[in-house]
Motif scaffolding. Sequence first.
Motif, mmCIF file in Angstrom:
data_model
loop_
_atom_site.group_PDB
_atom_site.id
_atom_site.type_symbol
_atom_site.label_atom_id
_atom_site.label_comp_id
_atom_site.label_asym_id
_atom_site.label_seq_id
_atom_site.Cartn_x
_atom_site.Cartn_y
_atom_site.Cartn_z
ATOM 1 N N THR A 259 -29.254 -17.819 -50.559
ATOM 2 C CA THR A 259 -29.817 -18.871 -49.701
ATOM 3 C C THR A 259 -29.671 -20.246 -50.331
ATOM 4 O O THR A 259 -30.014 -21.255 -49.706
ATOM 5 C CB THR A 259 -31.308 -18.610 -49.419
ATOM 6 O OG1 THR A 259 -32.058 -18.665 -50.644
ATOM 7 C CG2 THR A 259 -31.499 -17.238 -48.781
ATOM 8 N N GLN B 22 -32.029 -14.310 -43.695
ATOM 9 C CA GLN B 22 -31.683 -15.127 -42.531
ATOM 10 C C GLN B 22 -31.041 -16.462 -42.889
ATOM 11 O O GLN B 22 -30.487 -17.123 -42.018
ATOM 12 C CB GLN B 22 -32.947 -15.390 -41.689
ATOM 13 C CG GLN B 22 -33.652 -14.129 -41.227
ATOM 14 C CD GLN B 22 -32.777 -13.259 -40.348
ATOM 15 O OE1 GLN B 22 -32.063 -13.764 -39.475
ATOM 16 N NE2 GLN B 22 -32.824 -11.958 -40.560
ATOM 17 N N ASN B 23 -31.138 -16.881 -44.131
ATOM 18 C CA ASN B 23 -30.713 -18.238 -44.487
ATOM 19 C C ASN B 23 -29.646 -18.270 -45.573
ATOM 20 O O ASN B 23 -29.605 -19.197 -46.381
ATOM 21 C CB ASN B 23 -31.926 -19.055 -44.928
ATOM 22 C CG ASN B 23 -32.970 -19.158 -43.833
ATOM 23 O OD1 ASN B 23 -32.658 -19.423 -42.679
ATOM 24 N ND2 ASN B 23 -34.230 -18.928 -44.195
ATOM 25 N N ASP C 88 -23.666 -27.973 -48.430
ATOM 26 C CA ASP C 88 -24.228 -27.275 -47.278
ATOM 27 C C ASP C 88 -23.969 -28.118 -46.037
ATOM 28 O O ASP C 88 -23.200 -29.078 -46.075
ATOM 29 C CB ASP C 88 -25.724 -27.000 -47.478
ATOM 30 C CG ASP C 88 -26.519 -28.271 -47.784
ATOM 31 O OD1 ASP C 88 -25.992 -29.398 -47.595
ATOM 32 O OD2 ASP C 88 -27.686 -28.146 -48.198
ATOM 33 N N ASP D 115 -25.433 -22.733 -42.883
ATOM 34 C CA ASP D 115 -26.696 -22.515 -43.592
ATOM 35 C C ASP D 115 -27.420 -21.268 -43.119
ATOM 36 O O ASP D 115 -28.489 -20.933 -43.647
ATOM 37 C CB ASP D 115 -27.616 -23.726 -43.413
ATOM 38 C CG ASP D 115 -27.092 -24.961 -44.121
ATOM 39 O OD1 ASP D 115 -26.052 -24.875 -44.794
ATOM 40 O OD2 ASP D 115 -27.732 -26.036 -43.983
ATOM 41 N N HIS D 116 -26.864 -20.595 -42.130
ATOM 42 C CA HIS D 116 -27.487 -19.379 -41.585
ATOM 43 C C HIS D 116 -26.384 -18.362 -41.290
ATOM 44 O O HIS D 116 -26.101 -18.054 -40.132
ATOM 45 C CB HIS D 116 -28.291 -19.697 -40.327
ATOM 46 C CG HIS D 116 -29.334 -20.752 -40.523
ATOM 47 N ND1 HIS D 116 -30.556 -20.495 -41.090
ATOM 48 C CD2 HIS D 116 -29.309 -22.090 -40.259
ATOM 49 C CE1 HIS D 116 -31.260 -21.622 -41.158
ATOM 50 N NE2 HIS D 116 -30.530 -22.592 -40.661
#
Length: 231
Positions: A141, A108-109, A153, A96-97
């Motif tokens: 994201t 960032q995500n 995810d 997830d990152h």
Amino acid sequence: MTSARRILALVLLAAAPAVGHAAVDCTAREPLLPHVCDKGQNAGLACTPDFSTVTDTLTCSVSRPAQNDFCLGAKCIMVFEKGATFSAVMTMIADDHVSALDGSQTIQNAIALTVIIDLGKQGVLSQTYQNLTGTELNDLTLPPRDSFGVAIDEQRLESETELRPDGKAAIVNDLLFRPQDEELSDALRAIFNATGTPVVTKVSSVSLTDRRTDGLATVLRLKVKGAFVTN
């Protein structure tokens, strides 16, 4: 990278229980695969499985009654290609990152899912999926989705290891009879000299490694057996 059209998904899995659960039930997946009457007057003719008396939609089967009794008392079944089966260790890695190799990144995500199918002496197949449906960088994201609309995810992988009333991890049934994406399917057909639709027929040895607190990816590993449904 590719969109998650049919993650072996491959992948597989139930959407949020309150929203898309029915979309991954066996009663939704099985009719998408070819079925024929197994014997009798209509033997070999295409049929549609009947789920009108099914009480457990989470348990899949290769054999069902036929809708409108088209098979005249016989079963409506999937037929697998003879001599074309496979065993593999499947690894699903959800992050997830997603990180940049040099440590610098604009977002960032970003979320990515990688599926690795280790076929032993037959080689290793791998595919990485992201949400590629949008035009903005921020669309990355969002988690990739399979053809059933299932978002995959890190949390999804964890939930797939939760035990159902039968004592089995959810993924043991959620992965059965789910088509793989076109590229993985073509690769499997080429390796095993098959022409049908490759599907997972058995799942075992489910193991989860969750390192989200460290900012690392979540890894779900399992053993699978598969076959090719005759088209």
